[in-house]
Write a protein that holds these residues in place. Structure first.
Motif, PDB file in Angstrom:
ATOM      1  N   LYS A   1      33.783  26.066 -32.473  1.00 54.00           N
ATOM      2  CA  LYS A   1      32.854  27.183 -32.630  1.00 54.00           C
ATOM      3  C   LYS A   1      31.551  26.770 -33.316  1.00 54.00           C
ATOM      4  O   LYS A   1      30.987  27.499 -34.130  1.00 54.00           O
ATOM      5  N   ILE A   2      31.106  25.572 -32.983  1.00 55.13           N
ATOM      6  CA  ILE A   2      29.833  25.093 -33.506  1.00 55.13           C
ATOM      7  C   ILE A   2      28.694  25.584 -32.618  1.00 55.13           C
ATOM      8  O   ILE A   2      27.669  26.068 -33.098  1.00 55.13           O
ATOM      9  N   VAL A   3      28.895  25.444 -31.305  1.00 50.84           N
ATOM     10  CA  VAL A   3      27.953  25.955 -30.311  1.00 50.84           C
ATOM     11  C   VAL A   3      28.783  26.536 -29.177  1.00 50.84           C
ATOM     12  O   VAL A   3      29.761  25.918 -28.756  1.00 50.84           O
ATOM     13  N   ASP A   4      28.426  27.696 -28.669  1.00 56.79           N
ATOM     14  CA  ASP A   4      29.219  28.266 -27.576  1.00 56.79           C
ATOM     15  C   ASP A   4      28.728  27.749 -26.227  1.00 56.79           C
ATOM     16  O   ASP A   4      27.671  27.127 -26.122  1.00 56.79           O
ATOM     17  N   SER A   5      29.530  28.008 -25.212  1.00 55.63           N
ATOM     18  CA  SER A   5      29.245  27.440 -23.891  1.00 55.63           C
ATOM     19  C   SER A   5      27.935  27.967 -23.311  1.00 55.63           C
ATOM     20  O   SER A   5      27.187  27.223 -22.658  1.00 55.63           O
ATOM     21  N   ASP A   6      27.633  29.236 -23.546  1.00 58.58           N
ATOM     22  CA  ASP A   6      26.384  29.796 -23.027  1.00 58.58           C
ATOM     23  C   ASP A   6      25.179  29.114 -23.651  1.00 58.58           C
ATOM     24  O   ASP A   6      24.184  28.818 -22.963  1.00 58.58           O
ATOM     25  N   ALA A   7      25.244  28.864 -24.949  1.00 56.40           N
ATOM     26  CA  ALA A   7      24.129  28.203 -25.627  1.00 56.40           C
ATOM     27  C   ALA A   7      23.964  26.767 -25.136  1.00 56.40           C
ATOM     28  O   ALA A   7      22.841  26.283 -24.946  1.00 56.40           O
ATOM     29  N   LEU A   8      25.075  26.083 -24.904  1.00 57.67           N
ATOM     30  CA  LEU A   8      24.998  24.716 -24.373  1.00 57.67           C
ATOM     31  C   LEU A   8      24.380  24.706 -22.986  1.00 57.67           C
ATOM     32  O   LEU A   8      23.605  23.804 -22.641  1.00 57.67           O
ATOM     33  N   GLU A   9      24.722  25.712 -22.182  1.00 59.38           N
ATOM     34  CA  GLU A   9      24.154  25.802 -20.851  1.00 59.38           C
ATOM     35  C   GLU A   9      22.645  26.036 -20.918  1.00 59.38           C
ATOM     36  O   GLU A   9      21.895  25.540 -20.082  1.00 59.38           O
ATOM     37  N   ALA A  10      22.215  26.797 -21.911  1.00 54.38           N
ATOM     38  CA  ALA A  10      20.778  27.042 -22.056  1.00 54.38           C
ATOM     39  C   ALA A  10      20.048  25.772 -22.445  1.00 54.38           C
ATOM     40  O   ALA A  10      18.868  25.593 -22.131  1.00 54.38           O
ATOM     41  N   GLY A  11      20.722  24.859 -23.130  1.00 54.04           N
ATOM     42  CA  GLY A  11      20.159  23.554 -23.443  1.00 54.04           C
ATOM     43  C   GLY A  11      19.297  23.531 -24.688  1.00 54.04           C
ATOM     44  O   GLY A  11      19.230  24.489 -25.454  1.00 54.04           O
ATOM     45  N   GLY A  12      18.616  22.402 -24.890  1.00 55.90           N
ATOM     46  CA  GLY A  12      17.723  22.250 -26.023  1.00 55.90           C
ATOM     47  C   GLY A  12      18.332  21.592 -27.234  1.00 55.90           C
ATOM     48  O   GLY A  12      17.702  21.522 -28.294  1.00 55.90           O
TER      49      GLY A  12
ATOM     50  N   ARG B   1      21.916  12.270 -21.005  1.00 51.65           N
ATOM     51  CA  ARG B   1      21.085  13.471 -20.963  1.00 51.65           C
ATOM     52  C   ARG B   1      21.596  14.335 -19.822  1.00 51.65           C
ATOM     53  O   ARG B   1      21.776  13.865 -18.706  1.00 51.65           O
ATOM     54  N   ASP B   2      21.858  15.611 -20.126  1.00 48.56           N
ATOM     55  CA  ASP B   2      22.303  16.508 -19.067  1.00 48.56           C
ATOM     56  C   ASP B   2      21.218  17.541 -18.801  1.00 48.56           C
ATOM     57  O   ASP B   2      20.075  17.374 -19.210  1.00 48.56           O
TER      58      ASP B   2
END
Length: 773
Positions: free
Chosen positions: A285-296, A67-68
């Motif tokens: 291009k499944i999830v971008d880095s900004d979206a990963l940083e936002a989490g969830g 978990r991050d």
């Protein structure tokens, strides 16, 4: 006086009064829209990372892997950031920050124009706009967000000072390594406070803001050149603005950051896996880095917990437990491993290093060590797939004889002389492809690469799964010896293609991904291509089975399964490899040498108390233990092979007499175990004299550039060695005399041929490549 009415075409031309009126109305409209937007858009409450969600990573069985989402940030006042660090960030992102307005319309228009005309997506944002995006708004690229960003920036510029805005920007920017803000970044990369940052280190941190993941030179050593270029750009900007003297700039050296230390939540293999999964999601291009940083996100990986544990245990048992702190070389030892299901392309296990907290770089995904002779099977697969022949026209099969003489110059390559060295400088004489693979004979495979065509070899490797942009994957004869620096994961994918009868499906690390518990994120559709023919893949498997049964990888027999594979060693023994597979599992293991302080590649001579580490040692032993444990409880299955014609039989591994058309040797005189150059050769044939096959003193042969029907050898004795000499010929005859190492060969050949003297030339890649086994 009344103006005359306009007639004809003049009636459709607007007057200057009309133009002026339209312009004034347009200006008034823009002003009105500006004030409307300015009054409507309010400065919102700041985003807080107290509400930021974690990403949850699961094993294939649904159990939690990691978990991050812990935010690593420590806000500081601008006075707690060194002046050099402030100037470095300004030089990187917005050099005119203190003199410009909150928004830069010209930069925004220029960025839009460059994007529209294909010059690359560019940002026209000032530091104020970037701060607004980071602190007040979300990261989505929409017109609405850009409009809000514009008006909030204008308002903020009126309500806060430049110093306050810069301070906020420095505290909210992301620098990679889960570090938010300049203080966290200074600690994460250099173990320093922001106030203590010098120009060199500050410039590197400023460079990271542009591409945090890509420019981390410890995590991605293959991207160091790009990171250094950005670092130089920042420093040059500081000089231009007068923030740094040219003399001080000239004396600077790139400051290598330290390896990352992270929370125990990412310890062990967890951090390696999380980073690899994130890279996979972003790259595809499944999830971008900004979206990963936002989490969830809730991410179910393809990794299987039992096999993951088996991999770690195998590395510990066969390698790490044998290292000594008192042996300097043992401190250089690193390991990487990856295991792929050939039928599905799923990565089922990965070994990144001893501990993500202690060694940040992922040994399974890094792409900066030569793969060595594990590349040779791709050359043979390409030969079979393309129906390639030797220099004199024989189809290449496992039973084709090649000249295995050490430092034998390859024939038929126009790019310059290339004569690779065999391991321990050993010569093998005439040797079959199968046996040359067992013993990993460089001279044979360099010649085979030329016979196939290095470009075709590269094409085959890419089809099997090696990325086309892999460093040093070049169409030269040396490609056969594994000068390319593919990752362990790339090699596991390519070997999985061979195991799957030549069918390639791009590897995957994710089975399922959802966001906020309900929204399912679409994954790419699985695509399978026939990279090489089934006969090419299966015949390669047959040859690689021999490597396990009779060659350099006999330690793989301990797996207790039908297996095929190949060992490999990088130049100067900086890495040792074993790449192998059963019908059910493709696994690659690499043991690498790296200085823990400088990150420089290091030789492993003397590691584990051994003279040298080679692929048949620790890498194969790890592979065998892991494979045995990973497949425990499953039925052992045999390879179902469709072989190339003639490959089902096994020819004698060596022969003492010349065989026509193998590896470009000159059969025009008498030949012992090694190549008779009868003088000199060009592409394996004597273009000014004669070529042929000697049997009981009689030569039958032909010429490339002449017309010889027959000749008789009057005398000649050859003892194993390589002949050299000079060939001369007149209008109707020529005489060939040569001196042989360990023996003497003389003989006279008569026939009809073109007059002249043959001066042989040999060719290679001229690339100056060193020894790779």
């Amino acid at each position: 006086m009344k103006r005359p009415k306009r007639t004809g075409w003049r009636r459709i031309i607007p007057t200057w009064r009309m133009l002026l009126g339209t312009f004034v109305l347009g200006v008034l409209l823009l002003i009105g829209l500006f004030f409307l937007g300015y009054s409507m858009v309010k400065i919102p409450a700041a985003n807080t990372f107290a509400t930021k969600q974690s990403n949850v990573y699961l094993y294939a069985d649904g159990s939690q892997l990691a978990r991050d989402g812990e935010v690593n940030r420590e806000n500081v006042d601008l006075s707690q950031v060194s002046t050099d660090a402030q100037h470095a960030v300004l030089a990187a992102e917005d050099r005119d920050f203190y003199t410009e307005s909150a928004v830069d319309p010209k930069a925004m228009l220029r960025a839009a124009w460059n994007t529209a005309t294909g010059k690359g997506t560019q940002s026209g944002s000032t530091i104020t706009q970037q701060y607004v995006k980071n602190y007040y708004l979300a990261q989505e690229q929409t017109v609405t967000r850009k409009v809000k960003e514009f008006f909030i920036s204008v308002k903020l510029d009126r309500s806060e000072s430049k110093d306050q805005i810069l301070e906020g920007y420095l505290n909210t920017s992301y620098f990679g390594r889960n570090a938010y803000g300049i203080q966290a970044a200074a600690q994460a990369y250099y173990g320093k406070d922001a106030i203590d940052l010098d120009p060199a280190r500050a410039a590197y941190l400023a460079a990271l803001v542009n591409a945090p993941s890509e420019y981390d030179v410890v995590a991605h050593p293959e991207n160091k050149a790009a990171a250094v270029a950005r670092w130089n750009y920042v420093l040059d900007g500081m000089v231009k603005k007068g923030w740094l003297t040219e003399s001080k700039r000239a004396a600077m050296k790139f400051p290598m950051p330290k390896e990352q230390t992270v929370s125990t939540g990412m310890s062990g293999q967890r951090g390696y896996i999380v980073n690899a999964v994130n890279d996979y999601l972003i790259k595809n291009k499944i999830v971008d880095s900004d979206a990963l940083e936002a989490g969830g996100y809730r991410i179910t990986t393809t990794l299987q917990k039992s096999r993951q544990n088996a991999f770690v245990k195998a590395v510990d048992d066969k390698l790490m437990s044998k290292l000594s702190k008192n042996n300097k070389v043992d401190n250089y030892v690193r390991a990487g491993g990856a295991s792929v299901d050939p039928k599905t392309g799923k990565v089922v296990a990965m070994y990144g290093g001893i501990d993500y907290v202690k060694q940040y770089t992922n040994g399974a995904t890094r792409g900066d060590f030569q793969v060595g002779s594990t590349f040779k099977p791709f050359v043979f697969a390409s030969a079979v797939d393309n129906g390639s022949t030797t220099q004199s026209g024989q189809t290449i099969t496992p039973n084709t004889y090649y000249d295995g003489t050490n430092k034998r110059t390859v024939q038929g390559w126009p790019g310059g002389s290339y004569a690779p060295e065999n391991e321990d400088e050993k010569s093998y004489g005439q040797i079959t492809v199968r046996k040359a693979t067992d013993l990993s004979v460089n001279s044979v495979y360099a010649q085979m690469a030329v016979d196939v065509g290095p470009s075709k070899v590269k094409q085959t490797a890419v089809g099997l799964g090696i990325p086309a942009d892999t460093k040093d994957l070049q169409p030269y004869p040396s490609i056969a010896l594994g000068t390319a620096t593919a990752s362990v994961l790339d090699m596991a994918e390519a070997y999985a293609t061979l195991a799957n009868h030549g069918k390639h499906g791009t590897y995957t690390m994710v089975d399922k991904i959802t966001r906020d518990g309900t929204q399912t994120v679409k994954l790419p559709e699985s695509k399978t291509t026939q990279a090489v023919s089934r006969q090419a893949a299966d015949t390669t498997t047959s040859v690689l089975q021999s490597v396990v049964d009779n060659g350099t990888a006999t330690a793989a027999l301990a797996a207790g399964r039908p297996a095929a594979g190949k060992t490999g060693t990088a130049e100067e023994d900086t890495a040792a490899w074993f790449a192998g597979y059963t019908p059910d599992l493709s696994t690659v293991v690499s043991v690498m040498g790296q200085d823990p302080v400088t990150a420089a590649h290091k030789s492993l001579y003397g590691a584990l108390g051994l003279e040298r580490i080679n692929g048949g040692g620790a890498p194969t032993e790890i592979w065998a233990q892991y494979t045995k444990d990973a497949l425990k409880g499953t039925t052992a299955s045999d390879f179902d092979l469709d072989l190339q014609a003639g490959a089902e039989t096994v020819a004698p591994p060596t022969q003492n007499t010349a065989t026509p058309g193998t590896g470009g040797q000159d059969n025009g005189g008498t030949t012992g175990e090694n190549q008779d150059n009868g003088g000199t050769t060009d592409g394996g044939q004597d273009n000014g004299g004669t070529t042929g096959t000697t049997t009981a003193g009689t030569t039958d042969g032909g010429t490339t550039d002449g017309s010889t029907t027959a000749g008789t050898t009057t005398s000649g004795t050859t003892t194993a060695g390589t002949d050299s000499g000079t060939t001369t010929s007149g209008t109707d005859s020529g005489t060939s005399t040569g001196t042989t190492t360990d023996g003497t060969s003389t003989g006279t050949t008569a026939g009809t041929g073109d007059a002249g003297t043959t001066t042989g030339t040999t060719a290679g890649d001229g690339g100056g490549f060193g020894f790779v086994q």
